[in-house]
Structure formats: structure tokens, C-alpha cells
Design a protein around this motif. Structure first.
Motif, PDB file in Angstrom:
ATOM      1  N   SER A  69      -8.130 -11.580   0.244  1.00  7.66           N
ATOM      2  CA  SER A  69      -6.772 -11.837  -0.448  1.00  7.66           C
ATOM      3  C   SER A  69      -5.708 -10.690   0.198  1.00  7.66           C
ATOM      4  O   SER A  69      -4.577 -10.576  -0.526  1.00  7.66           O
ATOM      5  N   GLY A  70      -5.895 -10.042   1.127  1.00  9.06           N
ATOM      6  CA  GLY A  70      -4.920  -9.143   1.697  1.00  9.06           C
ATOM      7  C   GLY A  70      -5.458  -7.864   2.218  1.00  9.06           C
ATOM      8  O   GLY A  70      -6.745  -7.820   2.257  1.00  9.06           O
ATOM      9  N   GLY A  71      -4.667  -6.858   2.492  1.00  8.73           N
ATOM     10  CA  GLY A  71      -5.132  -5.717   2.982  1.00  8.73           C
ATOM     11  C   GLY A  71      -5.568  -4.943   2.116  1.00  8.73           C
ATOM     12  O   GLY A  71      -6.724  -4.177   2.532  1.00  8.73           O
ATOM     13  N   THR A  72      -5.174  -4.917   0.736  1.00  8.73           N
ATOM     14  CA  THR A  72      -5.998  -3.847  -0.124  1.00  8.73           C
ATOM     15  C   THR A  72      -7.353  -4.468  -0.349  1.00  8.73           C
ATOM     16  O   THR A  72      -8.205  -3.491  -0.559  1.00  8.73           O
ATOM     17  N   GLU A  73      -7.597  -5.702  -0.600  1.00 11.35           N
ATOM     18  CA  GLU A  73      -9.017  -6.164  -0.838  1.00 11.35           C
ATOM     19  C   GLU A  73      -9.961  -5.758   0.665  1.00 11.35           C
ATOM     20  O   GLU A  73     -11.034  -5.529   0.481  1.00 11.35           O
ATOM     21  N   GLU A 100      -2.822   7.869   4.161  1.00 12.06           N
ATOM     22  CA  GLU A 100      -3.418   6.534   4.047  1.00 12.06           C
ATOM     23  C   GLU A 100      -2.516   5.636   3.014  1.00 12.06           C
ATOM     24  O   GLU A 100      -1.973   6.372   2.222  1.00 12.06           O
ATOM     25  N   HIS A 101      -2.502   4.483   3.164  1.00 15.65           N
ATOM     26  CA  HIS A 101      -1.964   3.616   1.987  1.00 15.65           C
ATOM     27  C   HIS A 101      -2.866   3.748   0.813  1.00 15.65           C
ATOM     28  O   HIS A 101      -3.971   4.370   0.849  1.00 15.65           O
ATOM     29  N   ALA A 102      -2.475   3.733  -0.385  1.00 13.87           N
ATOM     30  CA  ALA A 102      -2.909   3.977  -1.637  1.00 13.87           C
ATOM     31  C   ALA A 102      -4.574   3.289  -1.717  1.00 13.87           C
ATOM     32  O   ALA A 102      -5.450   3.679  -2.291  1.00 13.87           O
ATOM     33  N   SER A 103      -4.473   2.095  -1.181  1.00 11.13           N
ATOM     34  CA  SER A 103      -5.765   1.133  -1.153  1.00 11.13           C
ATOM     35  C   SER A 103      -6.830   1.710  -0.323  1.00 11.13           C
ATOM     36  O   SER A 103      -8.065   1.518  -0.637  1.00 11.13           O
ATOM     37  N   VAL A 104      -6.456   2.721   0.592  1.00 11.30           N
ATOM     38  CA  VAL A 104      -7.504   3.595   1.254  1.00 11.30           C
ATOM     39  C   VAL A 104      -7.810   4.932   0.552  1.00 11.30           C
ATOM     40  O   VAL A 104      -8.832   5.148   0.047  1.00 11.30           O
ATOM     41  N   VAL A 145      -8.689   5.812   9.413  1.00 10.42           N
ATOM     42  CA  VAL A 145      -7.069   6.324   9.968  1.00 10.42           C
ATOM     43  C   VAL A 145      -6.449   5.207  10.080  1.00 10.42           C
ATOM     44  O   VAL A 145      -7.001   3.989  10.757  1.00 10.42           O
ATOM     45  N   MET A 146      -5.481   4.932   9.554  1.00 14.00           N
ATOM     46  CA  MET A 146      -4.391   3.903   9.864  1.00 14.00           C
ATOM     47  C   MET A 146      -3.896   3.945  11.319  1.00 14.00           C
ATOM     48  O   MET A 146      -3.846   4.963  11.992  1.00 14.00           O
ATOM     49  N   LEU A 147      -3.678   2.667  11.735  1.00 14.67           N
ATOM     50  CA  LEU A 147      -3.055   2.640  12.968  1.00 14.67           C
ATOM     51  C   LEU A 147      -1.751   2.972  13.264  1.00 14.67           C
ATOM     52  O   LEU A 147      -1.151   3.756  14.095  1.00 14.67           O
ATOM     53  N   ASN A 149       1.561   4.427  10.266  1.00 13.07           N
ATOM     54  CA  ASN A 149       1.892   4.674   9.033  1.00 13.07           C
ATOM     55  C   ASN A 149       3.237   3.772   8.439  1.00 13.07           C
ATOM     56  O   ASN A 149       4.087   3.574   9.150  1.00 13.07           O
ATOM     57  N   ASN A 150       2.906   3.312   7.148  1.00  9.14           N
ATOM     58  CA  ASN A 150       3.933   2.197   6.626  1.00  9.14           C
ATOM     59  C   ASN A 150       5.274   3.039   6.167  1.00  9.14           C
ATOM     60  O   ASN A 150       6.444   2.372   6.100  1.00  9.14           O
ATOM     61  N   GLU A 151       5.192   4.350   6.107  1.00  7.83           N
ATOM     62  CA  GLU A 151       6.422   4.850   5.598  1.00  7.83           C
ATOM     63  C   GLU A 151       7.279   5.497   6.922  1.00  7.83           C
ATOM     64  O   GLU A 151       8.581   5.340   7.217  1.00  7.83           O
ATOM     65  N   VAL A 174     -10.189   1.310  10.721  1.00 11.17           N
ATOM     66  CA  VAL A 174      -8.784   1.332  10.927  1.00 11.17           C
ATOM     67  C   VAL A 174      -7.883   0.270  10.348  1.00 11.17           C
ATOM     68  O   VAL A 174      -8.014  -1.071  10.116  1.00 11.17           O
ATOM     69  N   ASP A 175      -7.004   0.850   9.148  1.00  7.26           N
ATOM     70  CA  ASP A 175      -5.982  -0.115   8.573  1.00  7.26           C
ATOM     71  C   ASP A 175      -5.004  -0.157   9.407  1.00  7.26           C
ATOM     72  O   ASP A 175      -4.051   0.771   9.722  1.00  7.26           O
ATOM     73  N   ALA A 176      -4.996  -1.423  10.174  1.00  6.11           N
ATOM     74  CA  ALA A 176      -3.908  -2.113  10.988  1.00  6.11           C
ATOM     75  C   ALA A 176      -3.012  -2.840  10.359  1.00  6.11           C
ATOM     76  O   ALA A 176      -2.185  -3.538  11.237  1.00  6.11           O
ATOM     77  N   VAL A 177      -2.868  -2.882   9.126  1.00  2.00           N
ATOM     78  CA  VAL A 177      -1.772  -3.688   8.463  1.00  2.00           C
ATOM     79  C   VAL A 177      -0.391  -3.628   8.986  1.00  2.00           C
ATOM     80  O   VAL A 177       0.421  -4.499   9.046  1.00  2.00           O
ATOM     81  N   GLN A 178       0.081  -2.162   9.190  1.00  3.35           N
ATOM     82  CA  GLN A 178       1.508  -2.265   9.573  1.00  3.35           C
ATOM     83  C   GLN A 178       1.670  -2.510  11.166  1.00  3.35           C
ATOM     84  O   GLN A 178       2.642  -2.717  11.725  1.00  3.35           O
ATOM     85  N   ALA A 179       0.419  -2.367  11.675  1.00  2.00           N
ATOM     86  CA  ALA A 179       0.509  -2.244  13.357  1.00  2.00           C
ATOM     87  C   ALA A 179       0.622  -3.513  13.920  1.00  2.00           C
ATOM     88  O   ALA A 179       0.844  -4.107  14.867  1.00  2.00           O
ATOM     89  N   VAL A 197      -6.364  -6.342   8.461  1.00  2.00           N
ATOM     90  CA  VAL A 197      -4.842  -6.863   8.594  1.00  2.00           C
ATOM     91  C   VAL A 197      -4.672  -7.538   7.374  1.00  2.00           C
ATOM     92  O   VAL A 197      -5.510  -7.878   6.837  1.00  2.00           O
ATOM     93  N   SER A 198      -3.379  -7.884   7.460  1.00  2.00           N
ATOM     94  CA  SER A 198      -2.565  -8.498   6.225  1.00  2.00           C
ATOM     95  C   SER A 198      -1.647  -9.525   6.630  1.00  2.00           C
ATOM     96  O   SER A 198      -0.713  -9.392   7.410  1.00  2.00           O
ATOM     97  N   ALA A 199      -1.570 -10.679   6.052  1.00  2.00           N
ATOM     98  CA  ALA A 199      -0.735 -12.139   6.627  1.00  2.00           C
ATOM     99  C   ALA A 199       0.672 -11.734   6.281  1.00  2.00           C
ATOM    100  O   ALA A 199       1.588 -11.961   7.151  1.00  2.00           O
ATOM    101  N   HIS A 200       1.046 -11.102   4.955  1.00  2.00           N
ATOM    102  CA  HIS A 200       2.491 -10.848   4.459  1.00  2.00           C
ATOM    103  C   HIS A 200       3.504 -10.022   5.255  1.00  2.00           C
ATOM    104  O   HIS A 200       4.399  -9.749   4.970  1.00  2.00           O
ATOM    105  N   LYS A 201       2.526  -9.098   6.026  1.00  2.00           N
ATOM    106  CA  LYS A 201       3.524  -8.229   6.933  1.00  2.00           C
ATOM    107  C   LYS A 201       3.858  -8.608   8.154  1.00  2.00           C
ATOM    108  O   LYS A 201       4.639  -7.958   9.033  1.00  2.00           O
ATOM    109  N   ILE A 202       3.678  -9.942   8.687  1.00  2.00           N
ATOM    110  CA  ILE A 202       3.641 -10.341   9.960  1.00  2.00           C
ATOM    111  C   ILE A 202       4.543 -11.942   9.581  1.00  2.00           C
ATOM    112  O   ILE A 202       4.249 -12.520  10.688  1.00  2.00           O
TER     113      ILE A 202
HETATM  114  N1  PLP Z   1      -2.371  -0.961   4.174  1.00  2.08           N
HETATM  115  C1  PLP Z   1      -0.942  -0.478   4.381  1.00  2.08           C
HETATM  116  C2  PLP Z   1      -0.790   0.490   5.629  1.00  2.08           C
HETATM  117  C3  PLP Z   1       0.084  -1.093   4.049  1.00  2.08           C
HETATM  118  O1  PLP Z   1       1.139  -0.953   4.129  1.00  2.08           O
HETATM  119  C4  PLP Z   1      -0.053  -2.114   2.799  1.00  2.08           C
HETATM  120  C5  PLP Z   1       0.897  -2.901   1.996  1.00  2.08           C
HETATM  121  O2  PLP Z   1       1.927  -2.224   1.950  1.00  2.08           O
HETATM  122  C6  PLP Z   1      -1.546  -2.357   2.505  1.00  2.08           C
HETATM  123  C7  PLP Z   1      -2.683  -1.621   3.321  1.00  2.08           C
HETATM  124  C8  PLP Z   1      -1.987  -3.286   1.403  1.00  2.08           C
HETATM  125  O3  PLP Z   1      -2.053  -4.606   2.257  1.00  2.08           O
HETATM  126  P1  PLP Z   1      -1.740  -6.067   1.059  1.00  2.08           P
HETATM  127  O4  PLP Z   1      -0.362  -5.926   0.405  1.00  2.08           O
HETATM  128  O5  PLP Z   1      -1.894  -7.252   1.916  1.00  2.08           O
HETATM  129  O6  PLP Z   1      -2.817  -5.763   0.020  1.00  2.08           O
END
Ligand code: PLP
Length: 385
Positions: A69-73, A100-104, A145-147, A149-151, A174-179, A197-202
Motif C-alpha cells: 500500500s506504499g512506502g510505509t508498508e 530515516e523516515h518515521a516509517s523506518v 539506509v535511505m538512498l 533524504n526527503n528533507e 534501502v528506502d529509495a522512496v525519494q530517489a 519504492v512508492s508510487a505517489h512520489k513519482i
Molecule cells: N520513505 C520516505 C523517504 C518518504 O519520504 C516517505 C513519504 O514521505 C515514505 C517512506 C512513506 O511512503 P508512503 O507515503 O508511500 O507510505
């Protein structure tokens, strides 16, 4: 009347036309992928085609793509004690970078006392020496380790981290959601064991993503049990429409990635030189390799909350470095990990650009900032005097 300017693409993106069209077509499929009849087979084909595309996009094998259901899951699914490679003992602890993102940081199925963090440098890159020291002489760990950083947008030394992690018999997630679809990578080049990876960031829909596994991983356990979907790794009827949108967005984003990166970096350079005209402006991680679309900046003494509202009133959507889901600004844990105090960690504003960001958008943003910086800084200083 001037329209709105959206500069919060790291939070989420506009839905791409290609994704909307693919999803509109997918809504008309009535079958579900696990049904054996023709309607079911049609839905199955859509999901398997998408799986093959997502796999090829990151250099993985299709059966190792688990739609979520996305990056968090996907992050939560990855973190389980006992995961191992080959005949190595299973991971007993989870080691994550402090940015890292809160979900990590939440650590999935690891107990709180089995989760450890590793610091970063002043420029926001993982401190590899501290990682090495942290793993030395310990049982194998799962390291995340994320690829990018989101901030700050800082790109992390993931391949170097992989070498250290594997030398100790551990695994690298590797959380590559932002990369993903912003900078090129593949799972083999990173030497990663799992990638999120996550769909809504792309430019895809919100609520779709994937965990991608390398070959030779053992001890994987689903979070959701029931039907045998996703080869028993994630039960539940597949989000056929979301997966269709994810695939279409990934195709479109990867197709224009190289050109977008050059164009966005040019816009970002202009944006940052405009911001730097305000005395005291700090731009974070500007000495590190960064995503081409991200700027995190602060003016000490000017609260991010105030700046974000000011931008919004001027028609520009930006975010604070660290707005949590309630929208309340907390000091950025990323900037704190980089060694900045709370005054600066509460002042960070993130501007993130995307494929439709134009020269005119940057002009509007800089014009708004010049007005805001003058009045806000005067007011903030008066209030704290
Ligand atoms: N990881 C990173 C680095 C993110 O920036 C985000 C979303 O902000 C997530 C994970 C979570 O992804 P999702 O919103 O698809 O649950």
C-alpha cells in the motif's frame, strides 16, 4: 488571478496524465487477479506486466517485487528479525541511520531495544565509520539506509554501507522512496538486499508501492496473512488500479528522468541564489550530492511554521522540514542529527520541485520570499525582543 505554485513534490506529486489514463482503463476491469476465469486473467496480466516493469526498473527479478500500500508498508514489511542471506545467521537487531523516515525509525517487527541508530555528518550523509564501529563484533544486523533524504535531498553512500554491512554477515535495506525516478540506481549497483519504492512520489496514485527483494534472501515473513497473494508475502486482493497507475507513472518518470534532472537542477540553482540574497540564509547539505529537485533552507530566528503560512497566503505550497501528519512543526530530526540546535531545526523550510515546475514558478517563489523575509523577520525579531 495568478494560480497556485506547488513546490512540495517530496511530500507528494500531481498525478501524471499517463497514470490517470492507465487507472481509468483499470477501473473497467471487473475481475480480480486470483480468479481463473477470463476476467480474472485480464486483471492478473495487468498486475504481472506492472511487476515485470517495476522489477526491470530497479534491476530485480519480477517474482521478487511485492506490491504494497506504499512506502510505509513496504518498510514495515522489510523489518523482521531472523532475515538472512544464505547460511548466515538471522539478523537480531535493526540498525538505521538517524535521518530515516518515521516509517523506518519505527522499526517494524523489531523490539525497541533491538533498534539502534547511526549518526550522520554535518552535511547530512551517513557516517560510515560510525556504522562500521556500530556493527563490529556484533551478530549480523539488518541495516536500513535511505538512498536520498526527503528533507535535505542528500544522497547517501549506500553502496559503501552495503560493503560494511555484508562484511559483517548482515543485510541492507534501502528506502529509495525519494530517489526512485529522480536519480538512476539499481538493486545490484547498490548491492542492496531490499529496496522500498512508492508510487505517489513519482506521479502515481497515493496508496501504492513495493518492496523489492534481492535473490537469496531467507526468513521473510508476511505482515498480512490470509490469501496467498504476492507469492504468500502479502495477503489481500491486489490494488489493481493503483498498480496500473504505479507502472504508468514509473514508465513516464523514468523516460524523462535524465532531462528533468538537468532542468530541475538549473531551476534549483537559480532558486538558491535568490534565497541567499537574504542575510543569514542557510542551505542545508549544499556541499553533498543531492537530489536535483530539493532545497532545505532556514533563516535563524524565522520559524518554519510562520514561513510556510506566509508562502501559502502568497499562493505557494511549501513545507517545513518536518511537519508531522498533524501539520504541527516539530524540530527536524534530520537537522538535529546533523548537529543543528532546535532554533535552526525548527526554522527549516523545504522547497521541492517537480516535472511541471517552471521558470515562472521560481520567479513567483522568490518574489514571495523577498516580501515575506522582510516582514516576517522584522515581526519575529520584534516578538522575541
Ligand atoms: N520513505 C520516505 C523517504 C518518504 O519520504 C516517505 C513519504 O514521505 C515514505 C517512506 C512513506 O511512503 P508512503 O507515503 O508511500 O507510505
Amino acid at each position: 488571478m495568478l494560480g497556485r505554485v506547488y513546490l512540495d513534490w517530496n511530500a507528494t506529486t500531481a498525478l501524471r496524465k499517463e497514470a490517470r489514463e492507465a487507472m481509468a482503463a483499470a477501473w473497467d476491469l471487473c475481475g480480480k487477479p486470483s480468479s481463473v476465469h477470463a476476467e480474472g486473467r485480464e486483471a492478473r496480466k495487468l498486475v504481472e506486466d506492472a511487476r515485470a516493469f517495476v522489477a526491470s526498473a530497479v534491476g530485480a527479478v519480477p517474482r521478487n517485487v511485492v506490491f504494497t500500500s506504499g512506502g510505509t508498508e513496504a518498510n514495515a514489511l522489510a523489518f523482521r528479525p531472523g532475515l538472512r542471506r544464505g547460511s548466515n545467521p538471522g539478523a537480531e537487531s535493526l540498525v538505521v541511520s538517524a535521518i530515516e523516515h518515521a516509517s523506518v525509525l519505527a522499526g517494524g517487527r523489531f523490539a525497541a531495544q533491538a533498534i539502534h541508530t547511526v549518526g550522520v555528518t554535518r552535511s547530512g550523509r551517513l557516517d560510515l565509520e560510525r556504522l562500521r564501529e556500530g556493527l563490529e563484533g556484533k551478530p549480523p544486523a539488518l541495516v536500513s539506509v535511505m538512498l536520498a533524504n526527503n528533507e535535505t535531498g542528500a544522497v547517501q553512500p549506500v553502496a559503501e554501507a552495503a560493503e560494511i554491512v555484508h562484511a559483517g554477515g548482515g543485510l541492507l535495506h534501502v528506502d529509495a522512496v525519494q530517489a526512485f525516478a529522480k536519480i538512476p540506481f539499481d538493486i545490484n549497483m547498490l548491492n542492496a538486499d531490499m529496496v522500498t519504492v512508492s508510487a505517489h512520489k513519482i506521479g502515481g496514485p497515493k496508496g501504492a508501492g513495493a518492496l523489492i527483494l534481492a535473490e537469496g534472501l531467507f526468513g521473510f515473513e508476511p505482515l498480512l496473512r490470509g490469501g496467498g497473494q504476492e507469492l504468500g508475502r502479502r495477503a489481500g486482493t491486489e490494488n489493481v488500479t493503483g498498480i496500473a497507475g504505479f507502472e504508468a507513472a514509473a514508465k513516464a518518470a523514468l523516460g524523462t528522468m535524465a532531462g528533468d534532472a538537468i532542468r530541475l537542477e538549473g531551476l534549483r540553482t537559480r532558486l538558491e541564489s535568490g534565497l541567499r540574497q537574504t542575510p543569514g540564509v542557510m542551505v542545508f547539505s549544499d556541499q553533498a550530492a543531492r537530489l536535483p529537485n530539493t532545497t532545505l533552507f532556514a533563516v535563524p530566528g524565522l520559524k518554519a511554521e510562520t514561513a510556510v503560512i506566509g508562502f501559502d497566503l502568497a499562493g505557494i505550497a511549501v513545507s517545513s522540514g518536518s511537519a508531522c501528519s498533524s501539520g504541527k512543526v516539530q524540530p527536524s530530526h534530520v537537522l538535529e542529527a546533523m548537529g543543528f540546535g532546535p532554533e535552526i531545526a525548527k526554522a527549516a523550510v523545504r522547497l521541492s520541485l517537480g516535472w511541471s515546475t517552471s521558470d515562472a514558478d521560481i520567479d513567483r517563489c522568490l518574489e514571495a520570499w523577498r516580501k515575506l523575509a522582510g516582514t516576517l523577520l522584522r515581526d519575529e525579531r520584534r516578538n522575541t525582543a
